[in-house]
Every structure is written in C-alpha cells, then in structure tokens.
Design a protein around this motif. Structure first.
Motif, PDB file in Angstrom:
ATOM      1  N   CYS A   1       0.850  -1.198   0.000  1.00 42.93           N
ATOM      2  CA  CYS A   1       0.000   0.000   0.000  1.00 42.93           C
ATOM      3  C   CYS A   1       0.887   1.250   0.000  1.00 42.93           C
ATOM      4  O   CYS A   1       2.096   1.173   0.246  1.00 42.93           O
ATOM      5  CB  CYS A   1      -0.933  -0.007   1.207  1.00 42.93           C
ATOM      6  N   PRO A   2       0.323   2.428  -0.285  1.00 41.46           N
ATOM      7  CA  PRO A   2       1.146   3.643  -0.326  1.00 41.46           C
ATOM      8  C   PRO A   2       1.940   3.894   0.954  1.00 41.46           C
ATOM      9  O   PRO A   2       3.115   4.278   0.896  1.00 41.46           O
ATOM     10  CB  PRO A   2       0.116   4.746  -0.579  1.00 41.46           C
TER      11      PRO A   2
ATOM     12  N   TYR B   1       6.055   4.067   1.213  1.00 44.07           N
ATOM     13  CA  TYR B   1       6.815   5.189   1.775  1.00 44.07           C
ATOM     14  C   TYR B   1       7.698   4.748   2.950  1.00 44.07           C
ATOM     15  O   TYR B   1       8.440   5.564   3.499  1.00 44.07           O
ATOM     16  CB  TYR B   1       5.873   6.298   2.239  1.00 44.07           C
ATOM     17  N   GLY B   2       7.597   3.481   3.337  1.00 42.36           N
ATOM     18  CA  GLY B   2       8.453   2.967   4.403  1.00 42.36           C
ATOM     19  C   GLY B   2       7.816   3.003   5.778  1.00 42.36           C
ATOM     20  O   GLY B   2       8.513   2.842   6.776  1.00 42.36           O
ATOM     21  N   TYR B   3       6.501   3.183   5.824  1.00 38.98           N
ATOM     22  CA  TYR B   3       5.816   3.242   7.114  1.00 38.98           C
ATOM     23  C   TYR B   3       4.839   2.069   7.224  1.00 38.98           C
ATOM     24  O   TYR B   3       3.626   2.226   7.312  1.00 38.98           O
ATOM     25  CB  TYR B   3       5.139   4.607   7.301  1.00 38.98           C
TER      26      TYR B   3
ATOM     27  N   VAL C   1       9.060  -1.359  11.780  1.00 35.65           N
ATOM     28  CA  VAL C   1      10.101  -2.383  11.934  1.00 35.65           C
ATOM     29  C   VAL C   1      10.324  -3.160  10.642  1.00 35.65           C
ATOM     30  O   VAL C   1      11.459  -3.502  10.299  1.00 35.65           O
ATOM     31  CB  VAL C   1       9.719  -3.332  13.091  1.00 35.65           C
ATOM     32  N   ARG C   2       9.232  -3.439   9.913  1.00 38.06           N
ATOM     33  CA  ARG C   2       9.368  -4.246   8.693  1.00 38.06           C
ATOM     34  C   ARG C   2      10.360  -3.619   7.707  1.00 38.06           C
ATOM     35  O   ARG C   2      11.054  -4.317   6.978  1.00 38.06           O
ATOM     36  CB  ARG C   2       7.993  -4.422   8.046  1.00 38.06           C
TER      37      ARG C   2
END
Length: 338
Positions: free
Chosen positions: A92-93, A97-99, A288-289
C-alpha cells in the motif's frame, strides 16, 4: 494450547486457549521459537492502560512456519521467520513510503506469548532467514522483531549521522537498542541518560560514551553543560512520559532532531513552547518491517548482538514471573521459551 492472558493489574495467567489456525488465505501459522515481554506490555500490566476483558498478550516473535494460506508466496513451511508487531501488506502507499506500521490493512499482533501464532498478511510481514539459525542467535533475531527495530527507528528518525552528538532518554531495552543503533550509524558521542548501574554498563557496551544520571530539568542542564550550551544534534526519547518528552526536546540543539518512540501516556505539548525550539519532531510506532532485512543481516554476520538486552530467560509457562521481574526492574527484558 496454553497461552498468556492479562486479566487486570498484575494478574497474568498462562491458560488454555484455542490453538490458532489459518483463517484467511494470506495467513501463516508459525511455531514460536522465542517470544518476550515488552516494556509496553507493562502499561496495561500496571493498570495505567486498563483492560476491559481477559486480553491475550505478546507481539514480539520468531519461529518456524508450520502452515501457510493458499495465497502466501514468500513464506513456506519449515522456514525460520521474524515478523513485526504490526502486520503489513508491504504494497500500500504507506508501506511504499516505508511506514509499514501504518499499513492501510494493518493489524497489531497481540497473541505471541504462546507456542503457536497466526500471522496475517504473511507475505508482507514475515522475513525468512537464509536457513534455520543456531540457537545462540535466536535472542538477537527475536530482538529485531520490535525492540531493536524500534531503537533503530528512534536513531533514524532523529537523523543520527556520522559524527553526531546523540542523547538517549530512557535506559529500558528500547533506549539501550537506541544506543546500539546510534553507534552503528556513526555517532561520535552518545550520552545515555540512566540511573541504574547494570543498564549503564550495557549502554557503554553498546556504544555510549557518557552517562547522565540526572532527570528532568537537572538532566537538561547537564546536557547543556556537556555540549557548551548548544544541545545535542539528535535526541531519542524512549520512555513516553511528559517529563521524558520535555527532557528530550529541551536537550536538542536549535535545528536538531528529536525522535519519540516511547508509547506516550499523558504527554501534552504546548504549541508556543514548541514553536521557539526549532526542533524537528519525528516518531510513532516503529516501521520495523522496513528495517528487518538489514537488522537480520547485521545479527547473522556477527556485527551486532542485541540479544544481550535479555537478562532473564524463563520457560513460557513462567510468564507471570517475567512480568513481575520487569515491573520491579529486576530484569531489563524477559525472554520466554516455549
């Protein structure tokens, strides 16, 4: 199977519960190799965050895949895997974005203090290791599941760079992993704020160059004295109280960075005071992922040994003693083995 359930303040039971199974085609079921008690588990344990019904506990885990749903592609039975406390589809977006901890389809893991765990969104949540690791690596691999990932996010969000001066507020397991992370990112000076001798020792082992025992305004004054009245480039807030948050912000230099990863309880910021600090703020539940592949590599190649934060290991059925030991600060962090 028997698993951990919190009934109310300081009432943890290890009791019979239904064994998890595949519920959705994107699920995996894993057999837990190790789990642990998180500092955030102590908020409901102490009654500060009340529970209204018997509540299964645990969100840090690693283990071997036993079964996967028909749509799972990247995990297969027999693999050793580590996953985040927040599930994510990794597509997903917000994930892109890394969140991943704000994934649009996120679920929070909450039943990991048990022998068997169902993990939703397995493809986007679990990261397999190259093979089944040796037993001595399991504590450090378990640490990547949350506590190290959160400490790493704290350092990353605080913009720690080579040569930085860093302050870490909080000497719990996350704060100590924040020290380790700042060292890995090249910080030159790392000031750990800690009033406990055994935690100070581990902080120095992880890379702290200085220890400050004072708290609150006295702690801020010490930091200012040590930095010639300037403040630190990066400050990691790893507690979640009003005092620790203000201590972190007021220890940061003008234009510097404050991260906050301690679960906030009763924290309120006044806009006008914040306005004049010129501080960058960045925090929240750690994605964390995003960091798991790198952190797993650092553990497997022997660069870091975050498993040292576990200073008490108990059989899972003794989980209540694990909570008591952390509550009474007799243990930094309790590892549980099924």
């Amino acid at each position: 199977m028997r698993s951990t359930v919190l009934y109310g303040p300081r009432d943890v039971r290890f009791e019979e519960r239904e064994t998890p199974t595949i519920e959705r085609p994107t699920d995996a079921v894993i057999r837990i190799a190790a789990t642990c008690v998180c500092g955030s588990d102590l908020w409901p344990y102490r009654g500060i965050k009340p529970v209204n019904e018997p509540t299964p506990m645990g969100h840090e885990y690693c283990g071997v895949v036993e079964e996967v749903g028909r749509e799972v592609k990247s995990a297969r039975p027999g693999q050793f895997v580590i996953g985040s406390f927040a599930t994510s589809d990794n597509t997903c977006p917000n994930c892109q974005y890394g969140y991943q901890s704000s994934c649009m389809h996120r679920e929070f893991i909450s039943r990991a203090q048990a022998p068997i765990l169902r993990v939703p969104l397995a493809d986007g949540t679990l990261v397999p290791t190259p093979g089944v690791p040796s037993d001595d690596l399991v504590p450090s691999l378990l640490a990547t599941s949350d506590v190290l990932g959160t400490g790493w996010f704290a350092a990353d969000a605080a913009n720690v760079k080579p040569g930085s001066t860093v302050v870490v507020v909080g000497d719990g397991a996350v704060g100590l992993c924040g020290v380790l992370s700042a060292r890995q990112m090249g910080a030159e000076r790392i000031i750990a704020m800690s009033g406990h001798e055994n935690r100070q020792k581990l902080a120095r082992e992880f890379g702290a160059t200085d220890i400050v025992t004072e708290r609150g305004d006295e702690g801020v004054k010490r930091i200012m004295d040590m930095t010639k009245g300037i403040g630190a480039d990066s400050v990691l807030e790893c507690v979640g109280t009003q005092q620790s948050m203000m201590q972190a912000i007021n220890s940061t230099r003008r234009g510097g960075y404050t991260s906050f990863v301690g679960m906030p309880h009763g924290v309120e910021l006044k806009g006008e005071e914040l306005f004049y600090t010129h501080v960058h703020l960045h925090g929240g539940p750690a994605p964390v992922r995003r960091y798991l592949p790198k952190l797993i590599d650092l553990v497997l190649n022997g660069t870091i040994n975050p498993g040292k934060i576990f200073d008490l290991t108990l059989p899972l059925e003794k989980v209540a003693e694990g909570y008591r030991a952390m509550d009474e600060r007799r243990a930094i962090k309790t590892l549980l083995r099924p």
